[in-house]
Enzyme design. Sequence first.
Site, short mmCIF file in Angstrom:
data_model
loop_
_atom_site.label_atom_id
_atom_site.label_comp_id
_atom_site.label_asym_id
_atom_site.label_seq_id
_atom_site.Cartn_x
_atom_site.Cartn_y
_atom_site.Cartn_z
N LYS A 33 29.24 -5.11 -2.89
CA LYS A 33 27.81 -5.22 -3.23
C LYS A 33 27.14 -3.87 -3.02
O LYS A 33 27.56 -3.10 -2.17
CB LYS A 33 27.18 -6.27 -2.31
N GLY B 195 25.00 -0.97 -1.67
CA GLY B 195 24.46 -0.70 -0.35
C GLY B 195 25.39 -0.98 0.82
O GLY B 195 25.00 -0.81 1.96
N VAL B 196 26.64 -1.36 0.55
CA VAL B 196 27.54 -1.64 1.68
C VAL B 196 28.43 -0.44 2.03
O VAL B 196 29.17 -0.48 3.00
CB VAL B 196 28.46 -2.87 1.42
N GLY B 197 28.33 0.63 1.25
CA GLY B 197 29.14 1.80 1.53
C GLY B 197 30.44 1.83 0.73
O GLY B 197 31.42 2.44 1.14
N LYS B 198 30.41 1.18 -0.43
CA LYS B 198 31.57 1.13 -1.32
C LYS B 198 32.11 2.53 -1.64
O LYS B 198 33.31 2.79 -1.54
CB LYS B 198 31.14 0.40 -2.59
N THR B 199 31.20 3.43 -2.02
CA THR B 199 31.62 4.77 -2.41
C THR B 199 32.19 5.55 -1.23
O THR B 199 33.19 6.24 -1.36
CB THR B 199 30.45 5.52 -3.05
N ASP C 28 30.64 4.44 -12.32
CA ASP C 28 29.21 4.43 -12.57
C ASP C 28 28.64 5.78 -13.01
O ASP C 28 27.55 5.84 -13.54
CB ASP C 28 28.45 3.99 -11.31
#
Lengths: 388, 316
Positions: free
Chosen positions: B17, B19-23, B46
């Site tokens: 999701k 804002g969870v720090g995926k990147t 993206d």
Amino acid sequence: MPGTSPIENLLASREILVTCGPGGVGKTTTAAALGALAASRLGGRVLVLTVDPARRLADALGLKGIGNEVTEVPAAVFAEAGAPLVGSLSAAMLDTKKSWDDLIARHAPDEETRDRILANPLYQSLTGRFIQSHDYIAMERLYELHATGEWDLIVVDTPPTRNALDFLDAPNRMADFFSSRLLRWLIAPARSGLVNFASKPFTQIADRILGTEFLGDISEFFISMQSMYGGFIERANAVARLMADDRTSFLVVSSSEAVPLREAEFFAEQLAQRDLDLGAVILNKVLPESLTDPAAARSAAALEEGAGRLAGRLATDLKLDEQAVERVLATVAESYTDFAVVAHREASARERLPTQGAPLLTVQRMEGDVADLTGLLEIGRALLAPSP
Amino acid sequence: MGAAPLVERNLIFVTGKGGVGKTTVAAGLAQMLADQGRTVLGCEIDAKGDLSAAFEVPPSEFVPQRVADGLSLMAMDTEASLREYLKLHLRIPIVGRIGPVAKAFDFLATAAPGVKEILTIGKVCWEVRERHYDTVVVDAPATGHIVSQLSAPQVINDLVKVGLIRSQTDWMSQILGDPDQTGLVIVTTPEEMPVSETLELVAAVEEKTDVDIATIVVNRLLPERFSPRDEAVFDKIGSKKGRAILDDELGGGALPLLEAARLATVLRRSRTQHLDTLRSGLPAGLPLILVPELFSRTDGLRATRQVAVHLGEELL
């Protein structure tokens, strides 16, 4: 005007407020909080239109669930939260598939065309599986609800799009799409049985890549849709006009973390470029100000240094185990220092955020999840702060 | 499940999701694998420049750029992907005049579901098939989009019966469905919405795709500040009397310190509950990796390296 609240002003003067911004920053909650605030403070018929199927939001509003149909929040829920309703608050959730079907039913010239489109595998795939269709239909549904004239204020949150502004471009893209020459190329062969000269290279390539059968499906789909092109284009243009209208304002919502802030900045720029009204920038989950207070930082340092000595006195006076007290004091100091780093980082990022002249509003990080109307109203009140 | 360990796979999708720090996790994973001596391609779908920012390099382009030892970065661009695809596979005269074709294709991609997705997924699968790198780490779309991305080959198969695209989907499906080669990493935080979205995503991935979920990464775990016994002590120190002593000794300013510690404790407690919800909702045997909150000054290279270290501890 110093002393007036930018949010109160927006809630009292606009007919549509759109919250937009990166994912995971509390857009839906902010939209619901604003709706609740307006209904309990200013009156009028207020509608919150959400794209987020958050169970919690329905619970918070005392609803069994939020569906595609508009549901009114019972007045008792407001009374219980100690904020009697002045107006009314309703909520609806966007069901993409159902909204598309409704749209087709409305624009279709006859039942046969409607059924043919609804049964087309391409249509089903387009509306059911692919997110792009979400963007357009969200704006379309907003337009429809606004056009009923039933609402004084509609607060809508936007889908977390891949490209932050897809939903703004969606009406125009849809209009371009239906009036496109390429679309005519695509359906021309199926209609006339002939491939015209201009479309030949395109048809050849499309055929090589996609296969004749699939191209046939596409053509059939668009031929069925053709009877509705006029209506679609007109509608898409009307949606675009409504967004640019001075009854509509956009609220960019973000947290204070670097990545969402970058997106928020981009959003604000894009809105300005498109001449759309940016009403305010709202930053959620802000850490308490005391974390950046230099006096508190000095106290934290003193505590870390003097934990041993302090522990002795506290343990004696409060009748506690000295070692435990020392351990706890050291942890308190460490915890402060950890969070202070984050608070400083975020405060500095906020200061540097260009807002295109719009007011910057902050909401402190809540201790738990927002689970009821009281929580939503608390956020609403935080947003009411007068402009500095 | 008998799948290869994550670090030995060739294609890793990282989603989560917003804002969870995926990147940050995708960057940390790429860094950790490169540190192990593997050649790694980090691919940003993206194209917002977040992955490059995590390595503090200029925004990446479609052509991979080497940014560190063993590590290259690229940004997905469906038009460039189509260009490359046509050049490699189609060899038709129109290639010289790609402009109008690309435009036509862009249009078609809007009309025909799955075309954009297949160009994206096709490019990363192709990099894997050609063995240009040991591992391709994809900073994939957020939870709402990943399923349509990963299921694109099936969608195409359902809709397109013949044609070049159809002939391409088989080998892609084979790579995507092979748990020795491909794995999905879902990043979440121990918060309410990310946890419920993660549980929904796990179900959707298992139902609609053949991609193996390799692991769940729970990011931003807060340290446990106090044991239950120490918490009782903390409460007493926070009492009026305790605070007065602290103020006296420190020359004031005790309240903000105690409030910060209380906030940390409350947040930790609520996150522990959400973590429990996640644990009990996940299918048995699905690994869970915990990455602590970093309290760092930036989310740049330093944060990436710290995450890489934590991931290495859990995965190696």
